[in-house]
Design an enzyme around this catalytic site. Sequence first.
Site, PDB file in Angstrom:
ATOM      1  N   ARG A  10      -2.767 -14.335  -1.588  1.00  0.00           N
ATOM      2  CA  ARG A  10      -3.445 -13.385  -2.463  1.00  0.00           C
ATOM      3  C   ARG A  10      -2.662 -13.311  -3.773  1.00  0.00           C
ATOM      4  NH1 ARG A  10      -3.025  -8.136   0.626  1.00  0.00           N
ATOM      5  NH2 ARG A  10      -4.289  -7.305  -1.058  1.00  0.00           N
ATOM      6  N   SER A  12      -1.721 -10.493  -5.545  1.00  0.00           N
ATOM      7  CA  SER A  12      -0.952  -9.294  -5.873  1.00  0.00           C
ATOM      8  C   SER A  12       0.519  -9.628  -6.001  1.00  0.00           C
ATOM      9  CB  SER A  12      -1.141  -8.229  -4.782  1.00  0.00           C
ATOM     10  OG  SER A  12      -0.484  -8.621  -3.585  1.00  0.00           O
ATOM     11  N   LYS A  80       1.011  -7.399   9.746  1.00  0.00           N
ATOM     12  CA  LYS A  80       0.255  -6.225  10.190  1.00  0.00           C
ATOM     13  C   LYS A  80      -1.202  -6.266   9.750  1.00  0.00           C
ATOM     14  CE  LYS A  80       1.594  -3.247   6.260  1.00  0.00           C
ATOM     15  NZ  LYS A  80       0.266  -2.908   5.761  1.00  0.00           N
ATOM     16  N   ASP A  81      -1.543  -7.095   8.751  1.00  0.00           N
ATOM     17  CA  ASP A  81      -2.928  -7.194   8.281  1.00  0.00           C
ATOM     18  C   ASP A  81      -3.767  -8.141   9.116  1.00  0.00           C
ATOM     19  OD1 ASP A  81      -2.401  -5.446   6.201  1.00  0.00           O
ATOM     20  OD2 ASP A  81      -1.950  -7.033   4.759  1.00  0.00           O
ATOM     21  N   THR A 128      -3.248   8.468   1.097  1.00  0.00           N
ATOM     22  CA  THR A 128      -3.122   7.399   2.082  1.00  0.00           C
ATOM     23  C   THR A 128      -4.510   7.015   2.562  1.00  0.00           C
ATOM     24  OG1 THR A 128      -2.220   6.713   4.233  1.00  0.00           O
ATOM     25  CG2 THR A 128      -2.831   9.023   4.007  1.00  0.00           C
ATOM     26  N   SER A 130      -4.610   5.263   5.464  1.00  0.00           N
ATOM     27  CA  SER A 130      -4.260   4.891   6.829  1.00  0.00           C
ATOM     28  C   SER A 130      -4.513   6.046   7.789  1.00  0.00           C
ATOM     29  CB  SER A 130      -2.785   4.488   6.888  1.00  0.00           C
ATOM     30  OG  SER A 130      -2.319   4.445   8.211  1.00  0.00           O
ATOM     31  N   ARG A 132      -3.617   5.965  10.832  1.00  0.00           N
ATOM     32  CA  ARG A 132      -2.371   6.053  11.603  1.00  0.00           C
ATOM     33  C   ARG A 132      -1.397   7.023  10.944  1.00  0.00           C
ATOM     34  NH1 ARG A 132       2.349   3.913  10.339  1.00  0.00           N
ATOM     35  NH2 ARG A 132       1.389   2.642   8.720  1.00  0.00           N
ATOM     36  N   ARG A 133      -1.193   6.862   9.642  1.00  0.00           N
ATOM     37  CA  ARG A 133      -0.275   7.749   8.930  1.00  0.00           C
ATOM     38  C   ARG A 133      -0.789   9.177   8.913  1.00  0.00           C
ATOM     39  NH1 ARG A 133       0.523   3.330   4.098  1.00  0.00           N
ATOM     40  NH2 ARG A 133       2.434   2.364   4.864  1.00  0.00           N
ATOM     41  N   ARG A 150      -6.048   3.521  -2.406  1.00  0.00           N
ATOM     42  CA  ARG A 150      -6.162   2.070  -2.271  1.00  0.00           C
ATOM     43  C   ARG A 150      -5.467   1.397  -3.447  1.00  0.00           C
ATOM     44  NH1 ARG A 150     -10.256  -0.472   0.052  1.00  0.00           N
ATOM     45  NH2 ARG A 150      -8.943  -2.276  -0.424  1.00  0.00           N
ATOM     46  N   ASN A 152      -2.859  -2.219  -4.758  1.00  0.00           N
ATOM     47  CA  ASN A 152      -1.567  -2.800  -4.416  1.00  0.00           C
ATOM     48  C   ASN A 152      -0.454  -1.784  -4.666  1.00  0.00           C
ATOM     49  OD1 ASN A 152      -0.920  -2.908  -7.226  1.00  0.00           O
ATOM     50  ND2 ASN A 152      -1.977  -4.868  -7.408  1.00  0.00           N
ATOM     51  N   VAL A 153       0.770  -2.159  -4.319  1.00  0.00           N
ATOM     52  CA  VAL A 153       1.873  -1.196  -4.371  1.00  0.00           C
ATOM     53  C   VAL A 153       2.077  -0.613  -5.769  1.00  0.00           C
ATOM     54  CG1 VAL A 153       4.354  -0.877  -4.010  1.00  0.00           C
ATOM     55  CG2 VAL A 153       3.016  -2.196  -2.361  1.00  0.00           C
ATOM     56  N   ARG A 156      -0.747   1.878  -6.543  1.00  0.00           N
ATOM     57  CA  ARG A 156      -0.632   3.144  -5.809  1.00  0.00           C
ATOM     58  C   ARG A 156       0.421   4.050  -6.456  1.00  0.00           C
ATOM     59  NH1 ARG A 156      -1.469   1.795   0.621  1.00  0.00           N
ATOM     60  NH2 ARG A 156      -3.024   0.168   0.340  1.00  0.00           N
ATOM     61  N   CYS A 246      -7.172  -2.464  11.840  1.00  0.00           N
ATOM     62  CA  CYS A 246      -6.358  -1.710  10.879  1.00  0.00           C
ATOM     63  C   CYS A 246      -6.768  -0.243  10.807  1.00  0.00           C
ATOM     64  CB  CYS A 246      -6.477  -2.349   9.498  1.00  0.00           C
ATOM     65  SG  CYS A 246      -5.774  -4.011   9.423  1.00  0.00           S
TER      66      CYS A 246
END
Length: 528
Positions: A10, A12, A80-81, A128, A130, A132-133, A150, A152-153, A156, A246
């Site tokens: 990708r 990013s 994880k993805d 977030t 997620s 899960r979070r 949403r 990329n890092v 965000r 996910c």
Amino acid sequence: MNRTITIGTRGSDLALWQANYVKDKLAEINVKAELKIIKTQGDSILNLRLDKLEGKGFFTKELEEHLLEGSVDLAVHSHKDLPTKNPEGLIIAAVSTREDPSELILILKDCVDSSKKLSVKHNGTVGTSSNRRQSQLFAVRPDLEFQNLRGNVPTRIQKLRDEDYDAIIIAKAGVSRLNIDLSEFYVEEIEPTAELVPSPAQGVLAIQIRENDQELFDVLQHIHNSEVAAQIAVERKVLNLFDGGCHMPLGCYCEKEDDLFHVWTTKSKDAEEFPDRLYISSQTTEGLAELIVSKFDVEKRKMPKKVFISRELSEHSYFRKSLDKHTIEVEARSLIRTVPTIHKLDSYIFRNVDWIFFSSKNGIEYFFALEPILPKDLKFGVVGRGSEEALKQLGKVVSFVGESIDTTEIAEEFAVIANGQSILFPSAKDSLRTIQKAMSAETTILDLTVYETILEEGVSQSFADVLVFTSPSNVDAYFANNLLDPGQKVVAIGKSTGKKFDEMNVNYILPSSPDEIGLAEVVFGIDI
């Protein structure tokens, strides 16, 4: 290998870092590689939560298609993805070392409340996408509001900078890899065994190739980390057995220490449900994932009907809420009482003191009841997250938190950073002084007895299925008059408490951490 390898990635910043990491690893073994940037569905659709996107693998599908077509030889993914099953014709040939899988909470500095767990202000807005979070954070901070985040890092982080949120949660691995400066924010790190269990395989890179490319497979074994592969295989199999993607509020983290595999798992139905948490250790990974998944099938298990714990619990207690979820009756009563031993402090005692170290919440309560006037540059150390929370509620920043169930291990860790300094220990009369004994001769030890523990007399027996003891004194008080009933299970909060049962030749269970989350994890795993 004579051919040049084409790496699909990708575009990013983080994906490019990951691809270049693999390229550099290949260069170390004299294999040439080049990058080919490929756009994925996850990169194109930025206005939906991850759990609203169709299917699985929305960050990986296009890369896999290019692999199958032969336009690239290798794809690098955040492990994880990846879906738990490879498309036909593709395999994971190698995995990287594991970057720290902890989570970071980044908080705008004017939205910090250091008296709160995780330091986000009351009713704060947290970004977030997620489940899960959100599920795990909602369990410890039900006042927080969660909004979709949403991108990329860097995107965000920019959204936080623009004050779209009071705080955001991101994986530490991405920040570390991109070497991002976070000094403008208040940053709190959450270790993978604490309030936020990470995604399966978080912090690990997966190197995917065509199954029939034996030459490349053999080459990649030179950069493959087999130890990490064994650990994340447990995490990924748990995910597979749950048939989770996910979007599932599932966290699973496995680490190997002292020849044992330690696994923490959290799962809920959705982002709002209080999660179930489980901790298991095993000498082997064989059958481990299956055992973990079976523990979450609460309809088929015979869980405890009643649990005794030797401390008072508030209605907001994490341990109480974890049991209430499964209609398990809680019998919470302390078998000891404490009284202060001093009523006034002389200010000279803090002269030249570098640290104050607390071994219990009682020590914190009785010390601060004396209204000490403390120097601003004092550092605080504690045993356990419960004591850390008690200090935070007083507005104190904690510099050292010992999270092991073994106080000797905590003492060794603390000695590394505090030896040679001056340390004040507010504690109980006749305390074990485990921390003090581990310090070097050059360290100035100042013992301050601030309270005394008195055992209750005539303690009545509990007929609960599980008995949880939170201190050696509570064990002494209970077994002065009582014996265990056949079939009763015993939990000791830490090794000091466990030693009492060793002396009695009684089997007991230890949590992974000496706090309510650790106790909830082990009790959830008990069958009667």
